[in-house]
Structure formats: C-alpha cells, structure tokens
Design a protein around this motif. Structure first.
Motif, PDB file in Angstrom:
ATOM      1  N   PHE A  87       1.034  -1.312  -0.065  1.00  0.00           N
ATOM      2  CA  PHE A  87       0.347  -0.111  -0.565  1.00  0.00           C
ATOM      3  C   PHE A  87       0.623   1.042  -0.184  1.00  0.00           C
ATOM      4  CE2 PHE A  87      -2.631  -3.368   1.877  1.00  0.00           C
ATOM      5  CZ  PHE A  87      -4.092  -2.905   1.355  1.00  0.00           C
ATOM      6  N   SER A  88       2.339   1.833   0.015  1.00  0.00           N
ATOM      7  CA  SER A  88       3.019   2.127   0.026  1.00  0.00           C
ATOM      8  C   SER A  88       3.075   2.919  -1.148  1.00  0.00           C
ATOM      9  CB  SER A  88       4.773   1.588   0.551  1.00  0.00           C
ATOM     10  OG  SER A  88       5.067   1.450  -0.908  1.00  0.00           O
ATOM     11  N   LYS A  89       2.925   2.862  -2.367  1.00  0.00           N
ATOM     12  CA  LYS A  89       2.433   2.968  -3.283  1.00  0.00           C
ATOM     13  C   LYS A  89       0.757   3.937  -3.409  1.00  0.00           C
ATOM     14  CE  LYS A  89       5.952   1.517  -4.809  1.00  0.00           C
ATOM     15  NZ  LYS A  89       7.242   2.335  -4.540  1.00  0.00           N
ATOM     16  N   MET A  90       0.023   3.713  -2.355  1.00  0.00           N
ATOM     17  CA  MET A  90      -1.214   4.782  -2.350  1.00  0.00           C
ATOM     18  C   MET A  90      -0.732   5.957  -2.019  1.00  0.00           C
ATOM     19  SD  MET A  90      -4.049   1.714  -1.621  1.00  0.00           S
ATOM     20  CE  MET A  90      -5.181   2.957  -1.533  1.00  0.00           C
ATOM     21  N   SER A  91      -1.668   7.121  -2.600  1.00  0.00           N
ATOM     22  CA  SER A  91      -2.057   8.491  -2.180  1.00  0.00           C
ATOM     23  C   SER A  91      -1.195   8.474  -0.019  1.00  0.00           C
ATOM     24  CB  SER A  91      -2.803   9.112  -1.719  1.00  0.00           C
ATOM     25  OG  SER A  91      -4.254   8.482  -1.161  1.00  0.00           O
ATOM     26  N   LEU A  92      -0.796   9.342   0.039  1.00  0.00           N
ATOM     27  CA  LEU A  92      -0.499   9.312   1.359  1.00  0.00           C
ATOM     28  C   LEU A  92      -1.415   9.954   2.313  1.00  0.00           C
ATOM     29  CD1 LEU A  92       1.982  10.307   3.401  1.00  0.00           C
ATOM     30  CD2 LEU A  92       1.783  12.167   3.037  1.00  0.00           C
ATOM     31  N   LYS A  93      -2.454  10.290   1.725  1.00  0.00           N
ATOM     32  CA  LYS A  93      -4.128   9.866   2.941  1.00  0.00           C
ATOM     33  C   LYS A  93      -4.657   8.415   3.461  1.00  0.00           C
ATOM     34  CE  LYS A  93      -4.909  14.896   2.959  1.00  0.00           C
ATOM     35  NZ  LYS A  93      -4.791  14.707   4.571  1.00  0.00           N
ATOM     36  N   MET A  94      -4.392   7.852   1.845  1.00  0.00           N
ATOM     37  CA  MET A  94      -4.959   6.482   1.894  1.00  0.00           C
ATOM     38  C   MET A  94      -3.737   5.410   2.424  1.00  0.00           C
ATOM     39  SD  MET A  94      -7.952   5.235   1.228  1.00  0.00           S
ATOM     40  CE  MET A  94      -8.607   6.213   0.645  1.00  0.00           C
ATOM     41  N   GLY A  95      -3.211   5.282   2.003  1.00  0.00           N
ATOM     42  CA  GLY A  95      -2.204   4.443   2.344  1.00  0.00           C
ATOM     43  C   GLY A  95      -1.616   3.968   3.658  1.00  0.00           C
ATOM     44  N   TRP A  96      -1.594   4.722   4.680  1.00  0.00           N
ATOM     45  CA  TRP A  96      -1.204   4.566   6.221  1.00  0.00           C
ATOM     46  C   TRP A  96      -2.829   3.817   6.507  1.00  0.00           C
ATOM     47  CZ3 TRP A  96      -3.668   6.699  10.106  1.00  0.00           C
ATOM     48  CH2 TRP A  96      -4.481   7.504   9.391  1.00  0.00           C
ATOM     49  N   ARG A  97      -3.986   4.246   5.795  1.00  0.00           N
ATOM     50  CA  ARG A  97      -4.925   3.803   6.850  1.00  0.00           C
ATOM     51  C   ARG A  97      -5.418   2.602   5.782  1.00  0.00           C
ATOM     52  NH1 ARG A  97      -5.390   9.576   6.239  1.00  0.00           N
ATOM     53  NH2 ARG A  97      -6.296  10.590   8.092  1.00  0.00           N
TER      54      ARG A  97
END
Length: 514
Positions: free
Chosen positions: A169-179
């Motif tokens: 998920f590290s390639k996702m957007s900053l707001k969405m990835g960690w969630r």
C-alpha cells in the motif's frame, strides 16, 4: 517378545494428535491480528508522521502506547476466561480487534487514531493471555511445546503480513495508504470468530466448572491414548479438589478451585515452589522484551535508515526480509521445542542474541562516526539485524509463551499467565516508547550496546533459575520448582534424550522426590 516390543512402539513414538493440532491452530490465529498490528505500524508510522505532521515523540507514543493499553485486556482476561470460558474469550478478543482495526483505518486525526489504538490494545491483552493458556490446556504432554509455540508462530506470520501490507500500500496516496494498511487488519478477525466456535472448550476449565462428562470427551479427543486421557483427567480432578473416584458427568466444585484468593497465593503468601514459578514466569517475560526485540521490529525502517538506506522502498523491502527471517526461524523452533527441550534452546537463543546485538551496536557506531558510506558496515548491520531476529525466534520468542503458560498450577494458571503478559507489555511499552529518544541521547549504537548487556543478564538469569519442563504433565510442574539443586537433575533428564521422547512415568516419579 516381538509382540511386547510392538506394543511399546506407539508409546515411544506417539502420532501427532490432529484434533489437538487443529484446536491449537484455531486458538493461535488470534495472534495473527496482534502480529499484523505490530508489523504494519513499523511502516505505516513513516506515512502517518508525514500526513499528520507529528513529532518523533508522538510517533513513539503512538507505537508503544498500545502495549500499555493491552494491560486492561490482560487484567480482565484471567477473570473473563474463568467466567465465560477460554473459547468465548478468544472470540471476544477477535471482536475487539475488529473494532480497533476499523477505527484506526478511518482515523481523521492523531487523537482518533490513538482511540483506535486503545481499543485494539485491549484486544491484544486478551489474545496474548488466552491463546497460550488454551493451547497448553488442550495439548497432550508429548507435543505441548510444539502446539503452545503456535501463538508466537502466528504473531510472526502476522508481522510478516504487516510488512508486506506496508510495501503493497506504500504506492497509494499519502492519506489513503496508511489507512488501508491499518484497516485491512479487520478482515481476518471475522474468519477467526467463526472458526473458533468450532473448537471445544478447555478440559481444565470444564473440570473447574464441574463438567466432568464434557471434559472427558475433550480429553479423549486431544490425548495420544485413552490411558493418557484418563491420567490427565485424574490429575486435573486432583488439582481442582475433586475426588478421583467421582465419575459423575456434573459435580459440585468448591470455590477454592474457581480462582478465589489466587492473587494472594501468587504474590502475598506463596510457597517456595510458587515463588520460584512466579519469579521464573515474570522474569522470562521481562527479559524477552527488555532485550530490545520490539525496538527492532517496530523501528526496522529507522534502523536501516541509520545504517545508510535512504529509499522508502528499500527500507520496506529490508523490513520484509526481517519479517521473513523471523517467521522462518520460528517455524524451525516449533519442531525443536519438544526434541531439544526448553532450557538448552533458550540459552542458545539468548547467547546468539547477545552476539548479534553487540556486533550490530559496533557496526552502527562505526557508521555514525564515519564521514563516508561504508558498505561493509551497512551490510553487517543488516546481517546482524537478521541474525538477531533469527536467534530470538528460535528460542526466546516462543519459549517465553510456552514456558509461562505451562509452569503454573491449574488454580493459578489464568491469573499467573495474565501477570506475565502485564510484565511483557509494560516492558515492551517502555522500550518502544523510548527507543527514538534513547537513540538520540546515547546514539543508536549505544542503545544496542544497552540491549546487549540486558540480554547477557537474561542468559545468567535463565541459566540459574529456569528448570527444564519438557515432557512433564501440567500437573507435575510444581515439583520442578522451589528446590534449585533439583533443577539440574531435572535438566539433565530433560535433555539427555536423543530422540526427543520423554518417559512420562519416570519424570513423574522424579518430581515427587523433588
């Protein structure tokens, strides 16, 4: 004569009990959720810090506070498991995990994320206490070490899944990835809750409730033979204060065997044997965490960054390697516990940890004082992190849970195991909430020199105070404690078996003499 030898073969090499194996797998699955949370936070912390713009101290608190939150679950788990049973307590733990993962996944800010950690932490406390206790109580003596190590296996499997989730998920957007990293942990808990309902209740809990008929059925399924089932039932009845000649399906059990006055017996008025057991159980939990394992697991990306790896992708890939090595070696340990024995495996493991920590500390110190990038030191740092988690996983990791769940007498087991988890989580919380600050104060190399000295002290403690427990029934354990000179006799008998099989009757006699 030939027939007699054939008759003895099944006793020498009992087949693995598949029913007990399945029960241990289902109970231990709770630990996947704990491991996932530990693993996923190591990578998610990078993106949480960037997104929410929080300090290193806030990150330390976020990662470490869950260990202190888990104390609530641990303190409640002993009483809850004696009240509603081991099985429904595991279901309850899974439900709390589910809620915590959902809350963390939908967190809009730091405060809400901390609340999600609070809920998940309670579930962690429940899971850490109940899974090893249930597995120890359902396992036959011949494979108890193998089966009781399953929670640690699944914790490591969960950590690896968390690391992989970080990378995925590290390639996702900053707001969405960690969630997404945090929220996806809710999925396994649903499967867990359904699967656990297929398990039987712990036979020891059933006897504590006077349900001898139900306990007999479970023991017949989870023992290597009918004779062993009868012997286990007789031992449990004796520990619970039920006459051996009482064979009714349902009997009245005195209040003493349901846990009243347990804390007084554990800490205020212990016998020499119980005092020795408490010191051994709390000590092994303390040293497992004080030697720095959670600092390595939670802060692997930070450690690799200090070692000279700058790319997020490379840091996360190196962290996946840590999870992979940790999981592989815990699988090796599960097959060695009942063959080599707890004590020699633990001492070898801690010795390897000491060596790895000292070399890691030296290499990080050299890197810190070098003006140029030393590739050999970077490679040595990565190698010693891997050797540290490998040696930890082959002994100190699983044996802590196996040992502490099997040495307490029945009447003290749930609360004794809970006390061990409290020490484990407090120590882990202190280490994980201070590692970054400690590294700044005494350098990261200095922090690992400190962990190395603690691990050295741990080796001395284990060598001095922990007797061998392999192959003994749970009801025989108390006889191995309280007499330090008897420890060495037990140990020699415990490890002098070349094929890993244990003559149960002889060990039982030895314990009576001790």
């Amino acid at each position: 004569m030939t027939q007699a030898l054939q008759d003895f073969d099944p006793q020498k090499k009992p087949k693995r009990n598949k029913y007990a194996f399945a029960c241990a797998i289902l109970a231990s699955m709770t630990s996947i959720l704990l491991g996932y949370d530990i693993g996923v936070m190591s990578g998610a912390a990078i993106y949480i810090q960037r997104d929410l713009r929080i300090s290193d101290v806030q990150i330390e608190i976020l990662l470490g506070i869950i260990n202190l939150y888990s104390l609530i679950g641990s303190c409640l788990a002993g009483r809850t498991s004696d009240w509603i049973g081991r099985r429904y307590t595991i279901v309850f733990a899974g439900a709390i995990f589910f809620a915590g993962a959902i809350l963390m996944g939908f967190s809009p800010n730091y405060s809400f994320l901390m609340f999600g950690r609070f809920v998940a932490g309670i579930g962690i406390g429940y899971a850490l206490m109940i899974a090893p206790v249930y597995t120890a109580e359902v396992s036959p003596a011949s494979s108890r070490g193998f089966l009781t190590s399953f929670p640690e296996v699944f914790i490591n499997g969960g950590i690896l899944l968390g690391y992989i989730s970080n990378y995925a998920f590290s390639k996702m957007s900053l707001k969405m990835g960690w969630r997404m990293m945090l929220g996806i942990g809710a999925v396994p808990s649903v499967i867990l809750a359904v699967g656990v309902l297929a398990m039987p209740e712990s036979p020891r809990w059933l006897v504590m409730r006077g349900r001898l008929g139900d306990a007999t059925k479970v023991l017949n399924k989870t023992s290597d033979s009918k004779e062993e089932a009868q012997q286990r039932l007789s031992d449990i009845k004796q520990a619970a204060g039920i006459p051996d000649n009482c064979n009714d399906d349902v009997v009245q059990v005195s209040k003493q065997s349901t846990g009243e006055g347990v804390w007084k017996e554990l800490f205020l008025y212990p016998t020499p044997a119980i005092r020795h057991i408490v010191i051994a159980a709390l000590g092994i939990h303390f040293f497992q965490q004080a030697s720095g394992i959670d600092a390595v697991v939670l802060y692997s990306p930070k450690i690799f960054e200090k070692a000279g790896i700058t790319s997020d992708t490379d840091k996360l890939l190196a962290t996946v390697a840590v999870g992979f090595v940790k999981t592989m070696f815990i699988l090796v340990a599960t097959f060695m516990l009942d063959r080599v024995g707890r004590r020699p495996l633990l001492l070898s493991s801690v010795g390897g940890m000491v060596l790895s920590l000292l070399v890691l500390a030296t290499s990080l110190t050299i890197i810190d004082h070098s003006e140029t990038k030393l590739m050999w030191a970077v490679g040595l740092s990565i190698a010693t992190v891997l050797s540290y988690v490998a040696t930890f996983s082959i002994g100190a990791g699983p044996i802590t849970w196996v040992y502490s769940s099997e040495i307490f007498p029945l009447r003290l087991r749930a609360q004794g195991a809970a006390a061990g988890v409290v020490v484990n989580r407090v120590t882990s919380g202190v280490i994980s909430m201070t590692f970054l600050s400690l590294s700044k104060a005494i350098t990261i190399g200095g922090a690992f020199f400190l962990f190395g000295s603690i691990a050295t002290t741990a080796w001395i403690f284990f060598y001095t105070l922990l007797p061998e427990t392999r192959g003994k029934t749970l009801e025989e354990m108390e006889g191995s404690f309280g007499n330090f000179r008897a420890k060495n006799n037990d140990t020699s008998k415990g490890v002098d078996l070349t094929n890993g099989q244990v003559p149960q009757l002889q060990l039982g006699t030895t314990n009576v003499q001790a």
